[in-house]
Design a protein around this motif. Structure first.
Motif, PDB file in Angstrom:
ATOM      1  N   ILE A  10       0.576  -1.410  -0.038  1.00  0.00           N
ATOM      2  CA  ILE A  10       0.243   0.034  -0.091  1.00  0.00           C
ATOM      3  C   ILE A  10       1.048   1.512  -0.374  1.00  0.00           C
ATOM      4  CG2 ILE A  10      -2.289   1.528   1.384  1.00  0.00           C
ATOM      5  CD1 ILE A  10      -2.661  -1.377   2.295  1.00  0.00           C
ATOM      6  N   LEU A  11       1.778   1.342   0.578  1.00  0.00           N
ATOM      7  CA  LEU A  11       2.791   2.375   1.171  1.00  0.00           C
ATOM      8  C   LEU A  11       3.382   2.558  -0.574  1.00  0.00           C
ATOM      9  CD1 LEU A  11       4.100   1.977   4.737  1.00  0.00           C
ATOM     10  CD2 LEU A  11       2.233   4.024   3.054  1.00  0.00           C
ATOM     11  N   ILE A  12       3.906   1.612  -1.155  1.00  0.00           N
ATOM     12  CA  ILE A  12       5.113   1.601  -2.223  1.00  0.00           C
ATOM     13  C   ILE A  12       3.580   2.378  -3.559  1.00  0.00           C
ATOM     14  CG2 ILE A  12       6.412   0.731  -3.891  1.00  0.00           C
ATOM     15  CD1 ILE A  12       7.492   0.755  -1.830  1.00  0.00           C
ATOM     16  N   GLY A  13       2.525   1.757  -3.246  1.00  0.00           N
ATOM     17  CA  GLY A  13       1.645   1.940  -4.359  1.00  0.00           C
ATOM     18  C   GLY A  13       1.097   3.331  -3.992  1.00  0.00           C
ATOM     19  N   THR A  14       1.447   3.853  -3.365  1.00  0.00           N
ATOM     20  CA  THR A  14       1.342   5.276  -3.130  1.00  0.00           C
ATOM     21  C   THR A  14       1.840   6.000  -3.651  1.00  0.00           C
ATOM     22  OG1 THR A  14      -0.201   4.746  -0.754  1.00  0.00           O
ATOM     23  CG2 THR A  14       0.274   6.901  -1.767  1.00  0.00           C
ATOM     24  N   LEU A  15       3.093   5.542  -3.414  1.00  0.00           N
ATOM     25  CA  LEU A  15       4.538   6.578  -3.900  1.00  0.00           C
ATOM     26  C   LEU A  15       4.700   6.411  -4.931  1.00  0.00           C
ATOM     27  CD1 LEU A  15       6.938   8.502  -3.298  1.00  0.00           C
ATOM     28  CD2 LEU A  15       7.960   5.628  -3.275  1.00  0.00           C
ATOM     29  N   ILE A  16       4.199   5.203  -5.842  1.00  0.00           N
ATOM     30  CA  ILE A  16       4.203   4.857  -7.245  1.00  0.00           C
ATOM     31  C   ILE A  16       2.894   5.995  -8.059  1.00  0.00           C
ATOM     32  CG2 ILE A  16       3.764   2.979  -9.375  1.00  0.00           C
ATOM     33  CD1 ILE A  16       6.489   3.170  -7.776  1.00  0.00           C
ATOM     34  N   TRP A  34      -8.268   6.851  -5.977  1.00  0.00           N
ATOM     35  CA  TRP A  34      -7.772   5.787  -7.173  1.00  0.00           C
ATOM     36  C   TRP A  34      -7.203   6.076  -7.731  1.00  0.00           C
ATOM     37  CZ3 TRP A  34     -10.672   2.507  -9.087  1.00  0.00           C
ATOM     38  CH2 TRP A  34     -12.077   2.584  -8.972  1.00  0.00           C
ATOM     39  N   THR A  35      -6.035   7.584  -7.087  1.00  0.00           N
ATOM     40  CA  THR A  35      -4.726   7.118  -7.839  1.00  0.00           C
ATOM     41  C   THR A  35      -3.815   5.774  -6.275  1.00  0.00           C
ATOM     42  OG1 THR A  35      -4.600   9.665  -8.039  1.00  0.00           O
ATOM     43  CG2 THR A  35      -2.637   9.134  -7.180  1.00  0.00           C
ATOM     44  N   ILE A  36      -4.894   6.045  -5.894  1.00  0.00           N
ATOM     45  CA  ILE A  36      -3.516   4.911  -4.909  1.00  0.00           C
ATOM     46  C   ILE A  36      -3.665   3.833  -5.245  1.00  0.00           C
ATOM     47  CG2 ILE A  36      -4.003   3.824  -2.911  1.00  0.00           C
ATOM     48  CD1 ILE A  36      -4.483   6.446  -0.964  1.00  0.00           C
ATOM     49  N   VAL A  37      -4.993   2.974  -6.096  1.00  0.00           N
ATOM     50  CA  VAL A  37      -5.148   2.198  -6.379  1.00  0.00           C
ATOM     51  C   VAL A  37      -4.925   1.680  -8.059  1.00  0.00           C
ATOM     52  CG1 VAL A  37      -6.900   0.883  -7.640  1.00  0.00           C
ATOM     53  CG2 VAL A  37      -7.740   2.310  -5.279  1.00  0.00           C
ATOM     54  N   VAL A  38      -4.464   2.763  -8.312  1.00  0.00           N
ATOM     55  CA  VAL A  38      -3.678   3.025  -9.594  1.00  0.00           C
ATOM     56  C   VAL A  38      -2.522   2.305  -9.038  1.00  0.00           C
ATOM     57  CG1 VAL A  38      -3.081   4.195 -11.831  1.00  0.00           C
ATOM     58  CG2 VAL A  38      -5.738   3.677 -11.006  1.00  0.00           C
ATOM     59  N   ALA A  43       2.445  -1.004  -9.586  1.00  0.00           N
ATOM     60  CA  ALA A  43       3.661  -1.371  -8.651  1.00  0.00           C
ATOM     61  C   ALA A  43       3.417  -3.796  -9.075  1.00  0.00           C
ATOM     62  CB  ALA A  43       3.042  -1.295  -7.267  1.00  0.00           C
ATOM     63  N   PHE A  44       1.709  -3.597  -8.307  1.00  0.00           N
ATOM     64  CA  PHE A  44       2.234  -5.634  -8.641  1.00  0.00           C
ATOM     65  C   PHE A  44       2.439  -5.973 -10.526  1.00  0.00           C
ATOM     66  CE2 PHE A  44       0.170  -5.608  -5.008  1.00  0.00           C
ATOM     67  CZ  PHE A  44       0.371  -6.231  -4.271  1.00  0.00           C
ATOM     68  N   LEU A  45       1.643  -5.128 -10.867  1.00  0.00           N
ATOM     69  CA  LEU A  45       1.741  -5.357 -12.256  1.00  0.00           C
ATOM     70  C   LEU A  45       3.961  -4.680 -12.982  1.00  0.00           C
ATOM     71  CD1 LEU A  45      -1.447  -3.680 -13.825  1.00  0.00           C
ATOM     72  CD2 LEU A  45      -0.151  -6.421 -14.007  1.00  0.00           C
ATOM     73  N   GLY A  46       4.063  -4.172 -12.717  1.00  0.00           N
ATOM     74  CA  GLY A  46       5.997  -3.537 -13.163  1.00  0.00           C
ATOM     75  C   GLY A  46       6.828  -4.709 -12.150  1.00  0.00           C
ATOM     76  N   THR A  47       6.407  -5.242 -11.286  1.00  0.00           N
ATOM     77  CA  THR A  47       7.612  -6.044 -10.461  1.00  0.00           C
ATOM     78  C   THR A  47       7.320  -6.890 -11.100  1.00  0.00           C
ATOM     79  OG1 THR A  47       6.849  -5.420  -8.403  1.00  0.00           O
ATOM     80  CG2 THR A  47       8.094  -8.051  -8.736  1.00  0.00           C
ATOM     81  N   ALA A  48       6.147  -7.736 -11.684  1.00  0.00           N
ATOM     82  CA  ALA A  48       5.576  -8.906 -12.668  1.00  0.00           C
ATOM     83  C   ALA A  48       6.745  -8.514 -13.674  1.00  0.00           C
ATOM     84  CB  ALA A  48       4.068  -9.145 -13.144  1.00  0.00           C
ATOM     85  N   LEU A  49       6.410  -7.520 -14.688  1.00  0.00           N
ATOM     86  CA  LEU A  49       7.058  -7.254 -15.078  1.00  0.00           C
ATOM     87  C   LEU A  49       8.335  -7.061 -15.810  1.00  0.00           C
ATOM     88  CD1 LEU A  49       6.529  -6.711 -18.614  1.00  0.00           C
ATOM     89  CD2 LEU A  49       6.724  -3.917 -18.029  1.00  0.00           C
ATOM     90  N   VAL A  75       0.403   5.319 -17.109  1.00  0.00           N
ATOM     91  CA  VAL A  75      -0.882   5.275 -18.360  1.00  0.00           C
ATOM     92  C   VAL A  75      -2.031   5.418 -17.193  1.00  0.00           C
ATOM     93  CG1 VAL A  75      -1.432   2.795 -20.109  1.00  0.00           C
ATOM     94  CG2 VAL A  75       1.590   4.506 -19.820  1.00  0.00           C
ATOM     95  N   GLY A  76      -2.028   4.653 -16.390  1.00  0.00           N
ATOM     96  CA  GLY A  76      -3.530   4.091 -15.747  1.00  0.00           C
ATOM     97  C   GLY A  76      -4.179   5.119 -15.608  1.00  0.00           C
ATOM     98  N   VAL A  77      -3.609   6.075 -14.463  1.00  0.00           N
ATOM     99  CA  VAL A  77      -3.506   7.380 -14.521  1.00  0.00           C
ATOM    100  C   VAL A  77      -4.633   8.108 -15.213  1.00  0.00           C
ATOM    101  CG1 VAL A  77      -3.026   9.617 -13.429  1.00  0.00           C
ATOM    102  CG2 VAL A  77      -2.664   8.074 -12.030  1.00  0.00           C
ATOM    103  N   ALA A  78      -3.752   8.581 -16.476  1.00  0.00           N
ATOM    104  CA  ALA A  78      -4.106   9.280 -17.233  1.00  0.00           C
ATOM    105  C   ALA A  78      -4.632   8.470 -18.513  1.00  0.00           C
ATOM    106  CB  ALA A  78      -2.644   8.879 -18.668  1.00  0.00           C
ATOM    107  N   ALA A  79      -5.501   6.880 -18.620  1.00  0.00           N
ATOM    108  CA  ALA A  79      -6.319   6.557 -18.876  1.00  0.00           C
ATOM    109  C   ALA A  79      -7.700   6.604 -18.048  1.00  0.00           C
ATOM    110  CB  ALA A  79      -6.433   4.480 -19.358  1.00  0.00           C
ATOM    111  N   LEU A  80      -7.334   6.205 -16.362  1.00  0.00           N
ATOM    112  CA  LEU A  80      -8.538   6.784 -15.883  1.00  0.00           C
ATOM    113  C   LEU A  80      -9.274   7.867 -16.063  1.00  0.00           C
ATOM    114  CD1 LEU A  80     -10.811   4.806 -13.686  1.00  0.00           C
ATOM    115  CD2 LEU A  80      -8.787   5.284 -11.807  1.00  0.00           C
ATOM    116  N   SER A  81      -7.771   8.800 -16.316  1.00  0.00           N
ATOM    117  CA  SER A  81      -8.803   9.818 -16.364  1.00  0.00           C
ATOM    118  C   SER A  81      -9.402  10.537 -17.717  1.00  0.00           C
ATOM    119  CB  SER A  81      -7.360  11.477 -15.554  1.00  0.00           C
ATOM    120  OG  SER A  81      -8.041  12.656 -16.242  1.00  0.00           O
ATOM    121  N   ARG A  82      -9.315   9.303 -18.344  1.00  0.00           N
ATOM    122  CA  ARG A  82      -9.796  10.349 -20.041  1.00  0.00           C
ATOM    123  C   ARG A  82     -10.851   9.778 -19.946  1.00  0.00           C
ATOM    124  NH1 ARG A  82      -7.757  11.186 -24.737  1.00  0.00           N
ATOM    125  NH2 ARG A  82      -8.851  11.487 -26.395  1.00  0.00           N
TER     126      ARG A  82
END
Length: 87
Positions: A10-16, A34-38, A43-49, A75-82
Motif C-alpha cells: 500500500i505504501l509503495i503503491g501510494t508512492l508509485i 483512485w491514484t492509490i489504487v492505480v 506496483a504489482f504489474l511492474g514487478t511482474a514485468l 498510463v493507468g492514471v491517464a487512462a482512468l482520467s480520460r
C-alpha cells in the motif's frame, strides 16, 4: 502474504501512484483513492514485468523495476482520467 507485506504494498503503491500522476501532463480528473489504487496495481504489474525481463532482482536499487512501475502508473492514471472526463 503477511500483514507487513500488505502494508508495504500500500505504501509503495501510494508512492508509485503519486509519481505516475506527476508524469502525466495536465489536470487529472481522478481522486486520491483512485491514484492509490492505480499505484498499487502498477506496483504489482511492474514487478511482474520486471521479473519477466529478468531485471527484478539486481544488486542495489532496482531502477528499471521502478521505471516500469511509474510508467504503468502514468498510463493507468491517464487512462482512468480520460475515461472519467468523457462521462
Amino acid at each position: 502474504m503477511e500483514i507487513s507485506g500488505i502494508i508495504s504494498a500500500i505504501l509503495i503503491g501510494t508512492l508509485i501512484g503519486v509519481l505516475g500522476r506527476l508524469v502525466v501532463p495536465g489536470r487529472q480528473h481522478i481522486g486520491v483513492l483512485w491514484t492509490i489504487v492505480v499505484g498499487i496495481a502498477a506496483a504489482f504489474l511492474g514487478t511482474a514485468l520486471a521479473a519477466a525481463f529478468g531485471v527484478a532482482d539486481t544488486d542495489g536499487v532496482d531502477w528499471v523495476e521502478w521505471l516500469f512501475q511509474i510508467a504503468l502508473a502514468g498510463v493507468g492514471v491517464a487512462a482512468l482520467s480520460r475515461a472519467k472526463a468523457l462521462r
